[in-house]
Design a protein around this motif. Structure first.
Motif, PDB file in Angstrom:
ATOM      1  N   ASP A 188      35.562  33.229  40.963  1.00  0.00           N
ATOM      2  CA  ASP A 188      35.890  34.283  41.912  1.00  0.00           C
ATOM      3  C   ASP A 188      35.494  33.922  43.342  1.00  0.00           C
ATOM      4  O   ASP A 188      34.842  32.914  43.612  1.00  0.00           O
ATOM      5  CB  ASP A 188      35.285  35.619  41.480  1.00  0.00           C
ATOM      6  N   ALA A 189      35.919  34.792  44.277  1.00  0.00           N
ATOM      7  CA  ALA A 189      35.728  34.512  45.698  1.00  0.00           C
ATOM      8  C   ALA A 189      34.255  34.469  46.081  1.00  0.00           C
ATOM      9  O   ALA A 189      33.845  33.663  46.917  1.00  0.00           O
ATOM     10  CB  ALA A 189      36.464  35.564  46.531  1.00  0.00           C
ATOM     11  N   GLN A 190      33.439  35.339  45.485  1.00  0.00           N
ATOM     12  CA  GLN A 190      32.016  35.359  45.819  1.00  0.00           C
ATOM     13  C   GLN A 190      31.353  34.057  45.394  1.00  0.00           C
ATOM     14  O   GLN A 190      30.559  33.477  46.132  1.00  0.00           O
ATOM     15  CB  GLN A 190      31.322  36.534  45.126  1.00  0.00           C
ATOM     16  N   TRP A 191      31.700  33.571  44.202  1.00  0.00           N
ATOM     17  CA  TRP A 191      31.144  32.302  43.742  1.00  0.00           C
ATOM     18  C   TRP A 191      31.591  31.176  44.661  1.00  0.00           C
ATOM     19  O   TRP A 191      30.811  30.308  45.029  1.00  0.00           O
ATOM     20  CB  TRP A 191      31.600  32.025  42.315  1.00  0.00           C
ATOM     21  N   LEU A 192      32.857  31.209  45.060  1.00  0.00           N
ATOM     22  CA  LEU A 192      33.380  30.149  45.910  1.00  0.00           C
ATOM     23  C   LEU A 192      32.672  30.130  47.261  1.00  0.00           C
ATOM     24  O   LEU A 192      32.458  29.072  47.845  1.00  0.00           O
ATOM     25  CB  LEU A 192      34.889  30.344  46.103  1.00  0.00           C
ATOM     26  N   ALA A 193      32.288  31.290  47.760  1.00  0.00           N
ATOM     27  CA  ALA A 193      31.596  31.364  49.050  1.00  0.00           C
ATOM     28  C   ALA A 193      30.268  30.622  49.006  1.00  0.00           C
ATOM     29  O   ALA A 193      29.795  30.105  50.020  1.00  0.00           O
ATOM     30  CB  ALA A 193      31.375  32.824  49.435  1.00  0.00           C
ATOM     31  N   ASP A 194      29.655  30.559  47.836  1.00  0.00           N
ATOM     32  CA  ASP A 194      28.372  29.865  47.678  1.00  0.00           C
ATOM     33  C   ASP A 194      28.538  28.444  47.170  1.00  0.00           C
ATOM     34  O   ASP A 194      27.558  27.770  46.850  1.00  0.00           O
ATOM     35  CB  ASP A 194      27.483  30.634  46.684  1.00  0.00           C
ATOM     36  N   PHE A 195      29.792  27.981  47.107  1.00  0.00           N
ATOM     37  CA  PHE A 195      30.074  26.721  46.431  1.00  0.00           C
ATOM     38  C   PHE A 195      29.368  25.533  47.065  1.00  0.00           C
ATOM     39  O   PHE A 195      28.777  24.700  46.376  1.00  0.00           O
ATOM     40  CB  PHE A 195      31.578  26.476  46.400  1.00  0.00           C
ATOM     41  N   ASP A 196      29.414  25.423  48.402  1.00  0.00           N
ATOM     42  CA  ASP A 196      28.808  24.264  49.067  1.00  0.00           C
ATOM     43  C   ASP A 196      27.314  24.165  48.751  1.00  0.00           C
ATOM     44  O   ASP A 196      26.785  23.071  48.548  1.00  0.00           O
ATOM     45  CB  ASP A 196      29.028  24.345  50.578  1.00  0.00           C
TER      46      ASP A 196
END
Length: 241
Positions: A188-196
């Motif tokens: 999801d988008a929230q997980w992707l925001a923390d991806f780096d």
């Protein structure tokens, strides 16, 4: 109704796979929701990206007397890493606009994973071993439903041509794969925001020999009984249920 519900139980329903089925699903969406709710399931419909799938009801809504139809399964570290990297590439492609399909060559997928799999001394020293390992991960992600063979490009630029190999895939480095948009529901988008920030964790885990990473999320649900694509809040190791 029976055709729509049965199709959803078998896996993800894509608009592109059958306009008639997709129209029936949208027309009977409320009835479908009521029907699958009796089985402890929810239907999720993404009209924008053109897919629909079933997932387990949230634990606080489930009737504990109803057996869980879709079991939870933990994904290996390397598979979950590839899913995360593909999701990031999909987000980048969406931000750039243009074609809604993201098709990657085999060599591009190898490059996505190279820095992580290079922690494996054998893979770092042997390109063939690295490629073989990536091919194995790609096959697993194809089985899960997040990638599909797209063929090698024709002279006119179409990615769907090319002679198949023994396993039905195009042969050689011209092998290409389409990233299915259902992946957006799994990571999801929230997980992707923390991806780096999570990439550093991946590198640490890879350096420790590919042990499973840890995270705070849980991915819920599969694409139907008997299929593997998962959705819900993304996790580092990934859990499909």
């Amino acid at each position: 109704m029976s055709v729509v519900v049965t199709s959803l139980l078998k896996g993800v329903v894509y608009r592109e796979s059958g306009e008639a089925l997709w129209r029936d699903l949208l027309a009977r969406e409320a009835q479908v929701r009521d029907t699958v709710a009796m089985m402890g399931l929810q239907v999720v419909v993404d009209e924008g990206d053109g897919y629909a799938y079933l997932r387990s009801q949230p634990e606080h809504e489930r009737d504990e007397r109803v057996p869980r139809l879709i079991p939870r399964r933990e994904l290996p570290f390397d598979v979950s890493l590839l899913l995360a990297l593909l999701r990031k590439r999909l987000a980048q492609a969406d931000s750039e606009g243009g074609d809604t399909r993201l098709v990657l060559a085999r060599t591009e997928i190898v490059d996505l994973l190279r820095v992580f799999l290079a922690q494996d001394a054998g893979a770092a020293a042997n390109e063939a071993r690295l490629v073989d390992r990536v091919d194995g991960l790609v096959r697993r992600v194809v089985e899960l439903g997040f990638l599909r063979p797209a063929g090698r490009p024709d002279p006119d630029g179409s990615p769907d041509g090319g002679a198949p190999g023994e396993d039905g895939d195009p042969v050689g480095d011209a092998r290409r794969y389409e990233v299915r948009r259902i992946l957006k529901a799994f990571v999801d988008a929230q997980w992707l925001a923390d991806f780096d920030a999570r990439l550093a964790q991946y590198l640490e885990v890879a350096a420790d020999g590919g042990a499973r990473a840890t995270s705070s999320g849980t991915a819920g649900r599969g694409t139907g009984a008997g299929t593997g694509a998962g959705t819900g809040a993304g996790t580092t190791t990934g859990t499909v249920a």
